[in-house]
Design an enzyme around this catalytic site. Structure first.
Site, short mmCIF file in Angstrom:
data_model
loop_
_atom_site.label_atom_id
_atom_site.label_comp_id
_atom_site.label_asym_id
_atom_site.label_seq_id
_atom_site.Cartn_x
_atom_site.Cartn_y
_atom_site.Cartn_z
CD GLU A 187 10.13 18.22 46.87
OE1 GLU A 187 10.65 17.51 46.00
OE2 GLU A 187 8.90 18.21 47.12
CD GLU A 197 9.13 13.31 49.22
OE1 GLU A 197 8.92 14.53 49.09
OE2 GLU A 197 10.18 12.84 49.73
#
Length: 273
Positions: A111, A132
């Site tokens: 990210e 995740e």
């Protein structure tokens, strides 16, 4: 010349700020790094000598591993800046940011790279992933918001829901990165591009980027909601159980779990104690 930071080594030359992540043992994204990134954005914004920012890593196997999963809830400093807000500030700077990825960039590490204006990766060493969902979380630092703009809806869902590792060639094909380059050519390519952009009139660079940003940057409200869902998910018993199992196996330490994370989350029998 550089900035005094804890988890980043910096130097400025020819209009380029080189910022190298150096957070032993595996370049986890932890609160100290978030503080440093926030300060880096502040310093670069006010530094007329900086026209381009290049983020890279001192670790040969990890660009950035992922978010430090021990740093949740009450463990977080009260004054810790929000990572999505810091990354949105980085993305919106009237200066160019480039991620040079030679190693693993998963979770928050991916990210941070996604928040940069461009991403170039080693064809031999780069591995990207958003793992995740495999432990009951969602990307919390902009992954659900930035990946669809780059890869399209279907491929973004494949990346996020499949929780697989992607090599540089496939990441390039999906639009996750600009280019996969031979490892021997990566440094020279990024150096040349960064210095080339830094040599152009900064007003023109900022104006061009400013026209692109409103079309491509995610909204602050959506980023905040994504992060809220991520933080809420860290308190679920199943998430704690899955993360705890991986911690026992060696998560967040040098070794095979971090090197082959996608395989380890697939091989676990989560229904067994």
């Amino acid at each position: 010349m550089g900035y005094e930071l804890t988890t980043l080594r910096t130097r400025v030359a020819d209009g380029v700020l080189w910022a190298t992540f150096d957070n032993p043992e595996i370049n986890l994204v932890d609160p100290a790094m978030v503080f440093d990134l926030d300060r880096l954005v502040d310093e670069a914004a006010d530094d007329a000598a900086v026209r381009v920012i290049v983020l890279d890593s001192a670790h040969p196997e990890f660009f950035l591993a992922h978010w430090d999963l021990t740093a949740v809830g009450e463990a977080l400093p009260r004054d810790l800046p929000s990572l999505p807000r810091v990354l949105q500030r980085l993305a919106a700077l009237p200066k160019v940011s480039i991620a040079k990825i030679a190693g693993r960039a998963r979770g928050a590490g991916s990210e941070i790279a996604l928040a940069c204006d461009m991403r170039f990766a080693s064809a031999e060493r780069a591995v990207l992933g958003q793992p995740e969902v495999s432990v009951g979380l969602i990307p919390g630092g902009g992954g659900t918001q930035r990946l669809p703009a780059l890869a399209g809806r279907a491929r973004a869902l494949e990346i996020i829901l499949g929780a697989e590792d992607f090599d540089a060639a496939l990441a390039e094909r999906y639009g996750w990165i600009n280019r996969a380059l031979p490892d021997a050519e990566l440094d020279a390519f990024v150096d040349h591009l960064a210095r080339r952009i830094a040599s152009f009139p900064p007003e023109a660079v900022a104006a061009a980027k400013g026209m692109v940003d409103p079309i491509t940057l995610p909204g602050d409200q959506a980023l905040a909601e994504e992060n809220r869902i991520f933080r809420a998910a860290t308190t679920r018993p199943e998430t704690a159980s899955r993360v705890g199992r991986l911690m026992q196996l060696g998560l967040q330490r040098p070794g095979p779990v971090e090197l082959e994370l996608a395989r380890y989350v697939t091989e676990q029998r989560w229904d067994k104690p």
